[in-house]
Design an enzyme around this catalytic site. Sequence first.
Site, PDB file in Angstrom:
ATOM      1  CB  CYS A  39      52.293   4.789 -42.576  1.00 45.53           C
ATOM      2  SG  CYS A  39      51.811   4.047 -44.421  1.00 45.53           S
ATOM      3  CB  CYS A  54      42.224  -8.833 -38.241  1.00 45.46           C
ATOM      4  SG  CYS A  54      40.756  -9.742 -37.581  1.00 45.46           S
TER       5      CYS A  54
END
EC number: 2.7.7.80
Length: 456
Positions: A409, A227
């Site tokens: 990232c 998640c």
Amino acid sequence: MDCAEEKAKSLRRQIADTEAELAQLKLQLLSLEEKDTNSKNLEAKTSASEKDDPVTHIENKWPMSLEEYKRYGRQMIVPDIGIKGQLRLKSASILLVGAGGLGCPAAAYIAGAGVGTIGIVDGDIVEESNLHRQILHSTDRVGVNKAGIVKDYDIVLDCTDHPTSRYLISDICVLLQKPLVSASALRTDGQLIVLNNPALPPGDLSGGSCYRCVFPKPPPPEAVTSCGDGGIIGPVVGVMGVLQALEAIKLIASGKLAAVGENDNTSPTPKMNPTTMLLFSTNGSTPFRNVRLKGRRSNCFACGEEAQLALEQMSSGSMDYVLFCGMTHPVKLLSDEERIEARDYDSIRKEKEHLLIDVREKVQFDICNIEGSYNIPFSSFQGSKGSSDHPLSTLTENLNPKTPIYVVCRLGNDSQIVTKKMKDLGLDQKGDRYIGDIKGGLRSWKEQVDGSWPEY
């Protein structure tokens, strides 16, 4: 689990069923007493203390307190629950593994249904970014350990979010003969399955499927998205957690649970519904779908005819679930020379010409990004062989052969993969051009450079 504990659990179930029958008999008796023409004479003989405290006198006739009748009344008048089902819930125990987005709503509704004992196992801490879905926690509990460890329960709910824990929990439930309600949620989708139901010993193919029956092989590590990485909408995981609670309540109230090793020959074994997986998709034309699954696999490692799993393996720790799922080490594809600290990049970007590529997905790039960076999502590199129409080719086509390229990232994992991919494509000009990633990603950028950077 020793014989004494199993006998105790069996006796508790018998007591719950007997109390339910006793309640029915008391109702019949009360009806007769009310019709008795001599009831007034009996009331006259009632002691003064009983007249002063009629509630206590009445409560002694019932298996539950008057407060419980009032609290669970609307639930008990549902035919699938009734007084027997409510008493079973009161004497039942449920273990929730995970107190996050699934575990919080599940625990709330299980407690609200009147389940007698609830255990919560979770070694994580509360994080502020989780509060939109972990509804049992509030901001003043950030950093506090969520729960202790409890064992010996009737049903287990797997409310975790990783393959390693799912295989582990399923294996334990098979060995201890516990039904398992497992759910997962990611982005806008969720899935739910009741496993090991009926909870029969390993080798008995009439038992319910386990997690290994449904997923014999774990997904490749690069395909696992949590998640935290993929995102989640709070109500989606809430729906799945509530459905987990509902399945547990149904199992208990139905009276189909049996103690481990209990074999009642006086009544036939109840016929169980075929195992199905419930799929939930927020954006689907049909949000809820059921997929029918086969029963136990005869060659299943955990529950098949020649099951190889044993409690000794679990106790000794010889079962390495991290290794089984292929996650032996964190991502480390680059040498130290191919990586740069966020603070060092901050100094370079102000002085030298360079190219910064942000490989987060566009939806994350739109939330926040470093000024001057270009977004080429990580997904576009998967399976790509550097075709001329790839965004990277267009971006580097007219770039000076010596202009360095930096990759960033969110956490510093995907950037390593892309950096290596770019070198494999020859974009480093045989070593003339520096290509490296920002170590620790944008999390390090917040820690070392920009404290105002939004953390999500």
